[in-house]
Write a protein that holds these residues in place. Structure first.
Motif, PDB file in Angstrom:
ATOM      1  N   LYS A 122       0.838  -1.191   0.000  1.00  0.00           N
ATOM      2  CA  LYS A 122       0.000   0.000   0.000  1.00  0.00           C
ATOM      3  C   LYS A 122       0.881   1.252   0.000  1.00  0.00           C
ATOM      4  O   LYS A 122       1.911   1.307   0.686  1.00  0.00           O
ATOM      5  CB  LYS A 122      -0.905   0.010   1.229  1.00  0.00           C
ATOM      6  CG  LYS A 122      -1.932  -1.123   1.241  1.00  0.00           C
ATOM      7  CD  LYS A 122      -2.799  -1.078   2.482  1.00  0.00           C
ATOM      8  CE  LYS A 122      -3.837  -2.205   2.486  1.00  0.00           C
ATOM      9  NZ  LYS A 122      -4.684  -2.186   3.698  1.00  0.00           N
ATOM     10  N   ASP A 123       0.475   2.235  -0.795  1.00  0.00           N
ATOM     11  CA  ASP A 123       1.125   3.554  -0.826  1.00  0.00           C
ATOM     12  C   ASP A 123       2.603   3.496  -1.241  1.00  0.00           C
ATOM     13  O   ASP A 123       3.444   4.261  -0.729  1.00  0.00           O
ATOM     14  CB  ASP A 123       1.010   4.231   0.556  1.00  0.00           C
ATOM     15  CG  ASP A 123      -0.431   4.416   0.987  1.00  0.00           C
ATOM     16  OD1 ASP A 123      -1.263   4.738   0.117  1.00  0.00           O
ATOM     17  OD2 ASP A 123      -0.730   4.213   2.187  1.00  0.00           O
ATOM     18  N   VAL A 124       2.948   2.590  -2.132  1.00  0.00           N
ATOM     19  CA  VAL A 124       4.313   2.578  -2.675  1.00  0.00           C
ATOM     20  C   VAL A 124       4.427   3.681  -3.720  1.00  0.00           C
ATOM     21  O   VAL A 124       3.568   3.815  -4.601  1.00  0.00           O
ATOM     22  CB  VAL A 124       4.634   1.211  -3.306  1.00  0.00           C
ATOM     23  CG1 VAL A 124       6.028   1.237  -3.938  1.00  0.00           C
ATOM     24  CG2 VAL A 124       4.541   0.113  -2.269  1.00  0.00           C
ATOM     25  N   SER A 125       5.500   4.461  -3.636  1.00  0.00           N
ATOM     26  CA  SER A 125       5.645   5.620  -4.523  1.00  0.00           C
ATOM     27  C   SER A 125       6.921   5.503  -5.363  1.00  0.00           C
ATOM     28  O   SER A 125       7.785   4.652  -5.127  1.00  0.00           O
ATOM     29  CB  SER A 125       5.704   6.909  -3.693  1.00  0.00           C
ATOM     30  OG  SER A 125       6.899   6.939  -2.934  1.00  0.00           O
ATOM     31  N   PHE A 126       7.047   6.413  -6.324  1.00  0.00           N
ATOM     32  CA  PHE A 126       8.248   6.468  -7.158  1.00  0.00           C
ATOM     33  C   PHE A 126       9.468   6.844  -6.322  1.00  0.00           C
ATOM     34  O   PHE A 126      10.596   6.453  -6.650  1.00  0.00           O
ATOM     35  CB  PHE A 126       8.043   7.491  -8.290  1.00  0.00           C
ATOM     36  CG  PHE A 126       8.903   7.240  -9.481  1.00  0.00           C
ATOM     37  CD1 PHE A 126       8.456   6.457 -10.536  1.00  0.00           C
ATOM     38  CD2 PHE A 126      10.177   7.783  -9.562  1.00  0.00           C
ATOM     39  CE1 PHE A 126       9.264   6.233 -11.642  1.00  0.00           C
ATOM     40  CE2 PHE A 126      10.979   7.566 -10.656  1.00  0.00           C
ATOM     41  CZ  PHE A 126      10.527   6.779 -11.701  1.00  0.00           C
ATOM     42  N   ALA A 127       9.232   7.579  -5.251  1.00  0.00           N
ATOM     43  CA  ALA A 127      10.345   7.927  -4.357  1.00  0.00           C
ATOM     44  C   ALA A 127      10.923   6.677  -3.693  1.00  0.00           C
ATOM     45  O   ALA A 127      12.142   6.564  -3.491  1.00  0.00           O
ATOM     46  CB  ALA A 127       9.870   8.917  -3.292  1.00  0.00           C
ATOM     47  N   ASP A 128      10.039   5.726  -3.340  1.00  0.00           N
ATOM     48  CA  ASP A 128      10.514   4.458  -2.779  1.00  0.00           C
ATOM     49  C   ASP A 128      11.376   3.713  -3.798  1.00  0.00           C
ATOM     50  O   ASP A 128      12.410   3.123  -3.457  1.00  0.00           O
ATOM     51  CB  ASP A 128       9.322   3.579  -2.382  1.00  0.00           C
ATOM     52  CG  ASP A 128       8.471   4.211  -1.299  1.00  0.00           C
ATOM     53  OD1 ASP A 128       9.052   4.795  -0.366  1.00  0.00           O
ATOM     54  OD2 ASP A 128       7.232   4.127  -1.403  1.00  0.00           O
ATOM     55  N   LEU A 129      10.937   3.744  -5.049  1.00  0.00           N
ATOM     56  CA  LEU A 129      11.700   3.105  -6.120  1.00  0.00           C
ATOM     57  C   LEU A 129      13.091   3.716  -6.247  1.00  0.00           C
ATOM     58  O   LEU A 129      14.106   3.014  -6.278  1.00  0.00           O
ATOM     59  CB  LEU A 129      10.930   3.252  -7.444  1.00  0.00           C
ATOM     60  CG  LEU A 129      11.686   2.959  -8.732  1.00  0.00           C
ATOM     61  CD1 LEU A 129      12.175   1.539  -8.752  1.00  0.00           C
ATOM     62  CD2 LEU A 129      10.810   3.254  -9.942  1.00  0.00           C
ATOM     63  N   LYS A 130      13.146   5.024  -6.313  1.00  0.00           N
ATOM     64  CA  LYS A 130      14.438   5.704  -6.497  1.00  0.00           C
ATOM     65  C   LYS A 130      15.379   5.429  -5.328  1.00  0.00           C
ATOM     66  O   LYS A 130      16.583   5.189  -5.522  1.00  0.00           O
ATOM     67  CB  LYS A 130      14.221   7.212  -6.637  1.00  0.00           C
ATOM     68  CG  LYS A 130      15.501   7.966  -6.966  1.00  0.00           C
ATOM     69  CD  LYS A 130      15.208   9.412  -7.307  1.00  0.00           C
ATOM     70  CE  LYS A 130      16.495  10.087  -7.765  1.00  0.00           C
ATOM     71  NZ  LYS A 130      17.126  10.900  -6.791  1.00  0.00           N
ATOM     72  N   GLN A 131      14.853   5.431  -4.119  1.00  0.00           N
ATOM     73  CA  GLN A 131      15.705   5.196  -2.958  1.00  0.00           C
ATOM     74  C   GLN A 131      16.249   3.765  -2.951  1.00  0.00           C
ATOM     75  O   GLN A 131      17.406   3.525  -2.590  1.00  0.00           O
ATOM     76  CB  GLN A 131      14.912   5.456  -1.672  1.00  0.00           C
ATOM     77  CG  GLN A 131      15.757   5.429  -0.401  1.00  0.00           C
ATOM     78  CD  GLN A 131      16.835   6.501  -0.408  1.00  0.00           C
ATOM     79  OE1 GLN A 131      16.618   7.612  -0.907  1.00  0.00           O
ATOM     80  NE2 GLN A 131      17.996   6.174   0.120  1.00  0.00           N
ATOM     81  N   THR A 132      15.429   2.805  -3.366  1.00  0.00           N
ATOM     82  CA  THR A 132      15.872   1.410  -3.422  1.00  0.00           C
ATOM     83  C   THR A 132      17.002   1.240  -4.432  1.00  0.00           C
ATOM     84  O   THR A 132      18.012   0.585  -4.156  1.00  0.00           O
ATOM     85  CB  THR A 132      14.691   0.485  -3.800  1.00  0.00           C
ATOM     86  OG1 THR A 132      13.668   0.606  -2.821  1.00  0.00           O
ATOM     87  CG2 THR A 132      15.148  -0.971  -3.876  1.00  0.00           C
ATOM     88  N   LEU A 133      16.828   1.848  -5.602  1.00  0.00           N
ATOM     89  CA  LEU A 133      17.854   1.728  -6.640  1.00  0.00           C
ATOM     90  C   LEU A 133      19.112   2.494  -6.265  1.00  0.00           C
ATOM     91  O   LEU A 133      20.233   2.086  -6.609  1.00  0.00           O
ATOM     92  CB  LEU A 133      17.301   2.229  -7.975  1.00  0.00           C
ATOM     93  CG  LEU A 133      16.087   1.464  -8.510  1.00  0.00           C
ATOM     94  CD1 LEU A 133      15.673   2.007  -9.868  1.00  0.00           C
ATOM     95  CD2 LEU A 133      16.373  -0.028  -8.595  1.00  0.00           C
ATOM     96  N   GLN A 134      18.961   3.584  -5.545  1.00  0.00           N
ATOM     97  CA  GLN A 134      20.113   4.346  -5.071  1.00  0.00           C
ATOM     98  C   GLN A 134      20.956   3.471  -4.126  1.00  0.00           C
ATOM     99  O   GLN A 134      22.189   3.411  -4.232  1.00  0.00           O
ATOM    100  CB  GLN A 134      19.640   5.595  -4.335  1.00  0.00           C
ATOM    101  CG  GLN A 134      20.763   6.478  -3.800  1.00  0.00           C
ATOM    102  CD  GLN A 134      21.311   7.397  -4.873  1.00  0.00           C
ATOM    103  OE1 GLN A 134      20.605   8.270  -5.358  1.00  0.00           O
ATOM    104  NE2 GLN A 134      22.565   7.201  -5.239  1.00  0.00           N
ATOM    105  N   TYR A 135      20.278   2.789  -3.240  1.00  0.00           N
ATOM    106  CA  TYR A 135      20.966   1.886  -2.310  1.00  0.00           C
ATOM    107  C   TYR A 135      21.686   0.773  -3.068  1.00  0.00           C
ATOM    108  O   TYR A 135      22.855   0.464  -2.807  1.00  0.00           O
ATOM    109  CB  TYR A 135      19.955   1.282  -1.332  1.00  0.00           C
ATOM    110  CG  TYR A 135      20.476   0.120  -0.534  1.00  0.00           C
ATOM    111  CD1 TYR A 135      21.304   0.317   0.574  1.00  0.00           C
ATOM    112  CD2 TYR A 135      20.169  -1.190  -0.905  1.00  0.00           C
ATOM    113  CE1 TYR A 135      21.792  -0.761   1.298  1.00  0.00           C
ATOM    114  CE2 TYR A 135      20.648  -2.266  -0.183  1.00  0.00           C
ATOM    115  CZ  TYR A 135      21.462  -2.054   0.922  1.00  0.00           C
ATOM    116  OH  TYR A 135      21.944  -3.124   1.633  1.00  0.00           O
TER     117      TYR A 135
END
Length: 339
Positions: free
Chosen positions: A215-228
């Motif tokens: 629930k409430d997964v955003s593009f910001a979550d995506l970017k942070q995961t790939l950054q890591y």
């Protein structure tokens, strides 16, 4: 005299050696022509009549003990010599075992799995021979969709609905069909596409694709995961996302990592820009969620996919992708010290 013989019997029973010459000297001492037994037998005539029986029994006991001892020692020595002849010197160090080498694909795949496992992603697998629904239709690629031309597919002639999977997104479809959100999984595996084989491409290669649904997964979550991920794998923290198109994600993006321009190889790899494309990504299209039985109004998520072969070429500075599948021992031995 009888007591003297009994003392010799005790001495015989205690005697032990693994030296051939010592055994022979022991035999001569007791059993030789000039040995002690002959001396004791010669004394038999001087023994009083009432002691002759005991004297004779004691001498015979000494003779039996000496004979048995010699035979036992010789037998043990022969067995030891035979064993040494078969196996060599058993005290020598063993032959060193050849150290094997992991394949560069396995090395990179294990690194990727380990990085994502730290942030809660599990590993899911599926069949390499797939059906049209899981490989295309469920991923928002219905029949005759023009985007199917993006992936030149190997179809099974006897059944046009069966094919060699073109990506491991099919595993994600199967996982969503059998698991309820939250979902956090990566799917590494081999995929097939009808492409010409060259130094930069092959008809089969390896991918790892990731999926996160909640629930409430955003593009910001995506970017942070790939950054890591890029920081952990490449040691490069600077990334950029360029708009792109994939049928199963919306919005979609290509992910570039800033490799740098420190060496001539960097210039050649990045074509002088310093940026290197490493994967495609995007937010999961609501149609894909609905096709897999997940309510797109309640849940959202992101997906990403990258070629393991391509990353292996980058990390290990390999110039030809064909080396990864030719099983050249000279090439593979270079990775003996790798994890």
């Amino acid at each position: 005299m009888i007591d003297t013989i009994k003392e010799h019997i005790e001495e015989v029973e205690k005697f032990t050696t693994d030296d051939k010459e010592a055994i022979e000297a022991f035999r001569i001492k007791y059993l030789g022509k000039k040995g002690l037994l002959n001396d004791f037998f010669a004394e038999f005539k001087n023994v009083p009549n009432e002691q002759k029986k005991e004297f004779g029994q004691t001498i015979n006991k000494l003779k039996s003990a000496a004979t048995e001892k010699v035979n036992n020692l010789k037998s043990a020595l022969e067995n030891s010599t035979e064993e040494q002849g078969i196996y060599g010197d058993l005290t020598r160090p063993g032959e060193p075992m050849e150290l094997g080498a992991r394949h560069p694909i396995s090395i990179v795949k294990n690194q990727i799995i380990e990085i994502f496992s730290r942030i809660g992603f599990n590993v899911s697998e599926g069949p390499e021979i797939e059906d049209d629904w899981h490989n295309f239709t469920a991923l928002n690629l219905p029949e005759y969709h023009p985007a199917r031309d993006m992936q030149d597919t190997f179809f099974i002639q006897t059944d046009p609905d069966v094919l060699l999977r073109t990506h491991t997104s099919s595993v994600q479809v199967r996982y969503m069909e059998n698991n309820k959100p939250p979902i956090r999984t990566i799917s590494p595996g081999r995929v097939y596409r009808n492409e010409a084989i060259s130094a930069r491409s092959h008809c089969f290669f390896h991918q790892v694709e990731g999926l996160y649904i909640d629930k409430d997964v955003s593009f910001a979550d995506l970017k942070q995961t790939l950054q890591y991920f890029t920081t952990e794998l490449f040691g490069k923290s600077k990334i950029r996302l360029r708009p792109s198109y994939f049928p199963f994600t919306e919005p979609s993006a290509e992910v570039d990592v800033y490799w740098g321009l420190e060496t001539e190889t960097d210039y050649r790899m990045t074509k002088g820009t310093g940026w290197l494309e490493i994967m495609g990504t995007g937010m999961v299209d609501p149609n894909v969620l609905d096709n897999c039985g997940i309510d797109s109004k309640e849940y959202s998520g992101f997906a990403f996919g990258m070629g393991i072969d391509r990353i292996a070429l980058l990390l290990h500075q390999i110039s030809d992708i064909r080396l990864l599948s030719e099983n050249d021992v000279r090439f593979l031995e270079q990775f003996k010290s790798a994890l």
